[in-house]
Write a protein that holds these residues in place. Structure first.
Motif: not given
Length: 320
Positions: A142-158
């Motif tokens: 679940v934590i890994a999924t939340l991290v990937w959600q941040l990384m794939t965010n169109n605004s701030v995702g790396i």
């Protein structure tokens, strides 16, 4: 006339000798020694009971109309199963479950074998990567999924910024039905491929060197050596990895639920998510339990045949 003292028969052991008394003492087994096997097996026995009681209750309640919305319930027979088999969403969830489990296991197995072959070296880079690649295993899915959600965010995702550098703008990831399965498979591979790597690498490190040295002397290519020597020898370890990953992939809930909750729409509605929705969203536990029992049948059949094939492969690898 004084009676003659009774003498022992030549064939009978002298009962008064210290040796006979010592042997007699050894034959008397203490109670704790007798009870030791039962004490050792008691945790497994209690665990089995703890598993069978909920399993039996699930089977019983699957034949009722038990609901969290009402206080009472009635026995309805196989009505829940008939309704489930008639529901198109059930067949959709089976297709999603099998697709996800099959593709996820295949991707992780191929990546695991390839990376393990690269790490099966004695140099600084390989030793460092062995440690680094274990990190995803210690992170909760679940934590890994939340991290990937941040990384794939169109605004701030790396990752989104990295894709823009290659001309790919606004990649939808889990927000689009066409890319949701791909996104979940990427996260699943990132979290669980190290498990396959560890098992395959352990198998590679235990292989004898003589057959490979003979193949090298005879001019065997890398592909020939891998196909005819490496792969058959590590097959028992590889099957263990496939068994565990396939069983867990069939039951996958946390990554999909944390990322899309089965969406968009019903794109990722697997059997566990469908059962969860029926039980805790619509409050129909009696109707949700058949989904989980069908899932149990899938897991049992898959594990049974994989274990059987693993036993055959292990015997063949040992030359029996």
């Amino acid at each position: 006339m004084q009676a003659e003292p009774k003498r022992n028969s030549p064939l009978s052991p002298p009962t008064s000798t210290p040796i006979y008394q010592e042997i007699t003492k050894k034959k008397k087994v203490p109670f704790l020694r007798k009870a030791r096997p039962y004490i050792i097996l008691s945790p497994a026995f209690l665990l089995t009971i703890g598993i069978l009681i909920p399993f039996g209750m699930a089977i019983y309640y699957s034949f009722t109309n038990y609901s969290f919305k009402y206080s009472g319930y009635e026995f309805v027979g196989i009505e829940n199963y008939i309704y489930m088999f008639k529901d198109p969403g059930f067949w959709k969830s089976i297709g999603v479950t099998l697709t996800y489990a099959g593709l996820g296991t295949l991707i992780q197995t191929v990546l695991g074998i390839g990376i393990a072959l690269l790490l099966n070296r004695e140099n600084f880079l390989a030793k460092s990567l062995r440690i680094v690649l274990i990190f995803p295993l210690v992170i909760a899915p679940v934590i890994a999924t939340l991290v990937w959600q941040l990384m794939t965010n169109n605004s701030v995702g790396i990752l989104s910024k990295w894709l823009r550098a290659f001309g790919i703008n606004d990649f939808t990831w889990g927000a689009d039905p066409n890319t949701a399965l791909f996104t979940v498979l990427v996260i699943d591979a990132w979290v669980f491929t190290p498990f396959v790597i560890i098992l395959v690498l352990a198998g590679l490190r235990s292989l004898p060197k003589a057959p490979f040295e003979s193949a090298l002397i005879d001019g065997g290519s890398a592909w020939f050596t891998f196909k005819n020597l490496t792969l058959p020898m590590i097959m028992p370890m590889l099957l263990i990895a496939v068994l565990f990953r396939l069983m867990l992939s069939l039951q996958m809930f946390d990554i999909i639920f944390a990322l899309t909750r089965g969406g968009p729409g019903d794109t990722l509605m697997t059997l566990p998510l469908t059962a969860y929705t029926e039980a805790f969203t619509y409050k129909e536990l009696g109707y949700a339990l058949p989904y989980m029992l069908i899932l149990w049948v899938f897991v049992y059949v898959v594990s049974h045949y994989l274990v059987k094939y693993w036993s055959h492969t292990q015997k063949r690898a040992s030359g029996k």
